[in-house]
Design a protein around this motif. Structure first.
Motif, short mmCIF file in Angstrom:
data_model
loop_
_atom_site.label_atom_id
_atom_site.label_comp_id
_atom_site.label_asym_id
_atom_site.label_seq_id
_atom_site.Cartn_x
_atom_site.Cartn_y
_atom_site.Cartn_z
N THR A 142 0.84 -1.20 0.00
CA THR A 142 0.00 0.00 0.00
C THR A 142 0.87 1.25 0.00
OG1 THR A 142 -0.13 0.02 2.42
CG2 THR A 142 -1.85 -1.20 1.24
N GLU A 201 -1.52 8.10 3.15
CA GLU A 201 -2.95 7.95 2.91
C GLU A 201 -3.65 9.24 3.32
OE1 GLU A 201 -4.51 5.18 1.75
OE2 GLU A 201 -3.23 3.44 2.22
N HIS A 202 -4.93 9.36 2.98
CA HIS A 202 -5.73 10.48 3.48
C HIS A 202 -5.81 10.38 5.01
CE1 HIS A 202 -6.87 11.74 -0.51
NE2 HIS A 202 -7.25 10.51 -0.80
N LEU A 232 -8.47 8.41 7.00
CA LEU A 232 -8.40 6.96 7.12
C LEU A 232 -7.92 6.54 8.50
CD1 LEU A 232 -8.53 4.24 5.35
CD2 LEU A 232 -6.05 4.45 5.30
N GLY A 270 -10.02 4.97 11.62
CA GLY A 270 -9.64 3.60 11.88
C GLY A 270 -8.88 3.43 13.18
N ARG A 303 1.79 6.63 6.86
CA ARG A 303 1.12 5.55 7.59
C ARG A 303 1.80 5.29 8.93
NH1 ARG A 303 2.97 1.99 3.02
NH2 ARG A 303 5.14 1.58 3.54
N ALA A 345 -5.05 -0.16 8.62
CA ALA A 345 -6.02 0.73 7.97
C ALA A 345 -5.82 0.74 6.45
CB ALA A 345 -5.90 2.14 8.53
N GLY A 346 -4.57 0.83 6.01
CA GLY A 346 -4.30 0.82 4.58
C GLY A 346 -4.67 -0.50 3.92
N ARG A 406 -8.43 -0.56 3.48
CA ARG A 406 -8.79 0.31 2.36
C ARG A 406 -8.47 -0.37 1.02
NH1 ARG A 406 -6.02 1.73 -1.38
NH2 ARG A 406 -4.21 2.20 -0.08
N GLU A 426 -11.12 -1.17 -1.88
CA GLU A 426 -10.99 -0.48 -3.16
C GLU A 426 -10.76 -1.44 -4.32
OE1 GLU A 426 -8.27 3.05 -5.25
OE2 GLU A 426 -8.17 2.70 -3.09
N PHE A 481 -15.21 1.74 7.51
CA PHE A 481 -14.66 2.32 6.27
C PHE A 481 -15.64 2.27 5.10
CE2 PHE A 481 -9.92 1.49 7.44
CZ PHE A 481 -9.99 2.52 8.36
#
Length: 434
Positions: free
Chosen positions: A43, A47-48, A51, A55, A81, A86-87, A90, A94, A293
């Protein structure tokens, strides 16, 4: 100039001499993950920010104190991160990995970033091996990933890794538990740090994970979550223990273990190193995270292991690593034509998967041989005009001093080299060379 020649505080370089040990360690974890049916996920390093807020939890130390967060040029809040789960969630959503059926099993070897005071086993850039499993609600899944981590520790040669186990229940259990904690800590507000005072209203369980010695002392007498578990959570936890016992895995129940991230539910665990005095990693269930999420309700569980800490433990226990072969054959040369030939022979050995080297620094012959000895070359060969004219050169076994003339052209070179090196290997097993 001094600043740019030093790594940033809380980071380390993993250089040759160390990196080979890391590769061995990482290969063990990859192998263990793949044996258990896990596939690798990679990943983004950032990240945003949302997230991790949703999380990890906004009352955790990670979010409150440790995240590296910044605005990019588009005005978006971005975070490096701080952990891997969390990643991975996601990415699972996705990319629709659930469409292949459950359980979805993922693993990663990655770097994470947390702004905290650097100390032994705690860096600002940390390296982590982690696994995540989605769609498996049964307690047998909890037992499998715990057994998987312990198996990897054993394969690495770590002998003093324990297992601490707890259940922190489900959201329904925790409603009554939060009330009891709030009542307990409210009566002792004057003994809490400022951070824990703010947690008292929002999430009193986070006080149990505070690193302040004063708060830790107060938390010693706090109500235990195991006294508030609902019947389903009790049954789940009992079954996890039953499976671990069946596997011959020893564990210690620690009612104060809550882990440092808010997404955990039910089973949580850590792997303490008795010699180092801190945990090498841990994990647990996060049955509500996928739904948080935006996915469908999906059970999840996993763990993260600190590779920096594991390497410390391996070195503290003086675990032996296999010595890497940096150079099997070194081809020395005298003159331009010989140097070209040495380069060609080196490339032929490389194509056969044989580590080989030749002079790249314009050294004299004596310096070349000294360098070959320094890098531990098993064999050396010297090329000059006479060798080029004869089409043969002497291959010297650096351990025995024995020399054999071999061809230096085409397939004959490879055949002769392999014959001599294989004989040396066979005889060396009996303590005899050539």
């Amino acid at each position: 100039m001094e600043l740019i020649t030093k790594a940033p505080k809380g980071t380390v370089d993993i250089v040759p001499g160390k990196s080979e040990k890391w590769q061995v360690m990482e290969d063990v974890f990859r192998s263990e993950a793949e044996l258990n049916g896990f596939g690798e996920v990679r990943t983004p390093v950032f990240e945003h920010t949302e997230l991790f807020l949703r999380g990890v939890g906004d009352t955790t130390d990670v979010v409150e104190k440790q995240m590296y967060t910044f605005e990019d040029k588009g005005g978006r809040s971005i975070t490096l991160r701080p952990e891997g789960t969390a990643g991975a969630v996601r990415a699972m959503l996705e990319n629709g990995l659930y469409n292949a059926g459950y359980p979805v099993k993922l693993y990663y070897l990655t770097s994470c970033y947390r702004y905290e005071k650097p100390q032994a086993g705690r860096l600002r850039e940390l390296h982590q091996f982690g696994v995540e499993m989605f769609g498996a609600a049964q307690p047998v899944a909890d037992a499998q990933i715990i057994a998987m981590a312990l198996s990897a520790f054993k394969r690495l040669g770590l002998e003093d890794v324990g297992l601490q186990l707890n259940s922190i229940g489900c959201p329904e259990c925790r409603k009554e538990y939060h009330k009891a904690l709030k009542e307990y800590f409210t009566a002792r507000k004057d003994q809490l740090c400022d951070t824990c005072l703010s947690r008292l209203e929002r999430n009193p369980m986070r006080i149990l994970d505070c690193k302040s010695p004063e708060c830790q002392e107060v938390a010693q007498g706090a109500p235990k979550i195991t006294d508030y578990l609902c019947e389903d959570c009790k049954a789940h936890f009992a079954k996890v223990q039953e499976f671990l016992t069946a596997l011959g895995i020893e564990f210690e129940i620690d009612p104060g273990l809550v882990r440092g991230l808010d997404y955990y539910t039910r089973t949580v665990f850590e792997f303490p190193s008795k010699s180092l005095g801190f945990a090498l990693g841990g994990g647990g269930r996060y049955d509500g995270l996928v739904e948080e999420f935006g996915g469908k309700p999906t059970p999840g569980l996993g763990f993260g292991l600190g590779l920096d800490r594991i390497m410390m433990a391996l070195e503290a226990q003086q675990v032996e690593f296999p010595q890497p072969v940096k150079c099997e054959a070194y081809i020395a040369s005298m003159g331009d034509a010989a140097q070209t030939k040495a380069l060609l022979l080196m490339e032929e050995l490389h194509r056969c998967g044989i580590p080989a080297d030749c002079d790249l620094c314009g050294r004299g012959l004596k310096a070349q041989m000294k360098y070959a000895d320094k890098i531990g070359a098993k064999f050396t060969m010297v090329l000059g005009d006479n060798e080029l004219e004869a089409g043969k050169a002497e291959l010297k076994n650096m351990k025995t001093g024995e020399k054999r003339k071999i061809a230096i052209s085409g397939q004959d070179f490879i055949n002769d080299y392999v014959t001599v090196s294989t004989e040396a290997e066979d005889f060396s097993q009996d303590g005899i060379f050539f």
